[in-house]
Design an enzyme around this catalytic site. Structure first.
Site, PDB file in Angstrom:
ATOM      1  N   ARG A 186       0.822  -1.215   0.000  1.00  0.00           N
ATOM      2  CA  ARG A 186       0.000   0.000   0.000  1.00  0.00           C
ATOM      3  C   ARG A 186       0.857   1.267   0.000  1.00  0.00           C
ATOM      4  O   ARG A 186       0.556   2.227  -0.707  1.00  0.00           O
ATOM      5  CB  ARG A 186      -0.942   0.000   1.205  1.00  0.00           C
ATOM      6  N   SER A 278     -26.373 -32.598 -13.918  1.00  0.00           N
ATOM      7  CA  SER A 278     -26.111 -32.798 -15.341  1.00  0.00           C
ATOM      8  C   SER A 278     -27.424 -32.844 -16.103  1.00  0.00           C
ATOM      9  O   SER A 278     -28.443 -33.291 -15.582  1.00  0.00           O
ATOM     10  CB  SER A 278     -25.347 -34.114 -15.533  1.00  0.00           C
ATOM     11  N   LYS A 284     -25.227 -37.061 -11.199  1.00  0.00           N
ATOM     12  CA  LYS A 284     -24.047 -36.214 -11.123  1.00  0.00           C
ATOM     13  C   LYS A 284     -24.197 -35.084 -10.092  1.00  0.00           C
ATOM     14  O   LYS A 284     -25.256 -34.503  -9.919  1.00  0.00           O
ATOM     15  CB  LYS A 284     -23.745 -35.571 -12.483  1.00  0.00           C
ATOM     16  N   ASN A 286     -21.623 -32.190  -9.894  1.00  0.00           N
ATOM     17  CA  ASN A 286     -20.386 -31.630 -10.406  1.00  0.00           C
ATOM     18  C   ASN A 286     -19.874 -30.469  -9.550  1.00  0.00           C
ATOM     19  O   ASN A 286     -20.667 -29.732  -8.958  1.00  0.00           O
ATOM     20  CB  ASN A 286     -20.595 -31.112 -11.829  1.00  0.00           C
ATOM     21  N   ARG A 317       6.314   9.855 -22.104  1.00  0.00           N
ATOM     22  CA  ARG A 317       4.875   9.658 -22.293  1.00  0.00           C
ATOM     23  C   ARG A 317       4.701   8.543 -23.308  1.00  0.00           C
ATOM     24  O   ARG A 317       5.259   8.623 -24.395  1.00  0.00           O
ATOM     25  CB  ARG A 317       4.193  10.951 -22.772  1.00  0.00           C
TER      26      ARG A 317
END
Length: 449
Positions: A186, A278, A284, A286, A317
């Protein structure tokens, strides 16, 4: 219609968060430009550089709500940068020509860079909250499962027993380090920009550094030692930090996916009806959040590379690399917020099956504690001989499917030194957890959890 998943009405709260999108919205960015102009006017009025009446009038109109964003879009497309169109509108809003004192001695990049830093300041507060919340969830898991044995895995094979609390504590330690990194960066990153055309503040006739100091005091930002218009290490540092944080999220997601496999089933993501289902296989369940995290982490990693590319800028620049940051900084923060939010969701609702962890420890008929047996026999037979003997017996376990403890008990050399109860103790995975519990305690203590 939004084309990006960050702004999609369907996907935006999966891949990002509303709070982070607000930080990088057009409205907030323009407000940051105006905050800079108001702070500059107050600072210069205090130093006697511009009239107090002008500063008051300028500040009176430094509100994004007064800006015509449709006009701003057209002017930005014509000019190439949004700052001058904002300044032109601000000047037009001020009475009696007092707006002409606006933007005195500043350049477009001063306002753009400082606005970006102010946005990052807000964004890092949100990142910090996510880190703290994730650390809290990991600490709760580490404490709850401090002594819950499971298989430690090396090269995707069972290695030696660990505890689930230990596994969570290793991740907690990583998030503690991320917290330290955030605190340290920071002071380097939250530094404003005010250098004028080529960074030398020549337009202010010797009052440039005084103006710079007063301006940064107004904005509560660090004072730059020198202009950083084309020296972009601090922006890149933030990107690298976000890459590190999300990398740890990716590690968590990968382990969760592996532990959710049918053949493992030791943990599951939080569940509600239909989640992870599924369209063709009703059984299933998942992984969902872990999949999102994996995708987000990969994209963030590529954006880190883009910010590193943006460091290579020409002279005082840049001609192009700077604009890379315009694209990447909002996206990398928004996607990081999405990864952190999904990680927090997974960890706070993680379902842990301690019984299945124990059952999986028994899958190899005791092979997972072969090191424990070797070390237990070492004082009697010598470490190397014990290693070779146990190695041969382990091959017999694989060939016959019989438990390791049975074959150990039948071996005449081993029976001279250890009886069946002693061998059963050696072969219990719960008795070979090393300093896992003490390490969990140490991490919890050091992180104040």
């Amino acid at each position: 219609m939004p084309a990006s998943l960050i702004d999609s009405a369907v996907f935006r709260d999966i891949f990002s968060t509303e709070a982070m999108r607000t930080v990088f919205s057009d409205e907030n960015r323009v407000q940051k430009y105006l905050d800079f102009e108001a702070a500059l006017a107050r600072a210069q009025a205090r130093l006697g550089i511009i009239p107090t009446e002008a500063a008051e009038e300028i500040c009176r109109h430094c509100h994004a709500a007064e800006m015509d964003f449709a006009k701003l879009k057209i002017q930005t497309e014509r000019i190439g940068y949004p700052v001058l169109p904002v300044v032109q509108q601000l000047v037009g809003l001020c009475r009696d020509g007092l707006g002409e004192w606006c933007h005195w001695g500043a350049t477009t990049q001063d306002i753009t860079d400082t606005a970006t830093v102010m946005q990052m300041r807000e964004a890092l507060v949100l990142i910090e909250r996510h880190i703290d919340d994730i650390a809290g969830a990991l600490a709760a898991l580490a404490r709850k499962y401090r002594d819950t044995p499971m298989a430690g895995r090396s090269n995707l094979q069972q290695a030696v027993p660990i505890t689930f609390g230990y596994k969570m504590a290793t991740l907690l330690a990583a998030f503690a380090r991320h917290r330290e990194r955030l605190s340290e960066l920071r002071s380097r990153v939250l530094v404003g920009e005010f250098g004028g055309a080529a960074g030398t503040l020549s337009s202010l006739g010797g009052r440039g550094l005084a103006t710079q100091a007063e301006l940064m005091k107004e904005l509560k930002l660090g004072v730059p030692a020198i202009a950083w218009h084309t020296v972009r290490d601090c922006i890149a540092e933030v990107g690298c930090f976000l890459g590190l944080v999300t990398g740890t999220c990716g590690k968590i997601a990968l382990d969760v996916k592996l532990l959710m496999q049918t053949e493992v089933e030791e943990v599951y993501e939080p569940f509600h009806e239909g989640r992870g289902s599924s369209s063709t296989m009703p059984q299933k369940r998942n992984p969902i959040s872990s999949v999102y995290i994996t995708a987000l982490v990969s994209v963030v990693r590529q954006q880190v590379a883009a910010l590193l590319d943006a460091m290579v800028e020409d002279h005082e620049r840049a001609t192009g690399p700077w604009e890379i940051e315009w694209i990447v900084v909002p996206e990398i923060f928004c996607l990081t917020a999405g990864a952190l939010a999904q990680t927090e969701f997974v960890l706070k609702g993680l379902q842990v099956d301690a019984k299945k962890m124990r059952a999986n420890l028994d899958l190899t008929k005791g092979l997972i504690v072969s090191e424990a047996v070797m070390m237990g026999l070492g004082p009697y037979l010598g470490r190397q001989y014990a290693h070779d003997l146990v190695y041969d017996i382990c091959r017999k376990v694989v060939a016959t499917g019989r438990p390791l403890v049975d074959l150990l008990a039948e071996n005449t050399e081993i029976a001279k030194h250890l009886d069946r109860p002693a061998l059963e103790k050696l072969c219990d995975p719960a008795n070979y957890l090393g300093e896992a519990g003490a390490m969990v305690d140490r991490v919890l203590a050091r992180t104040g959890q």
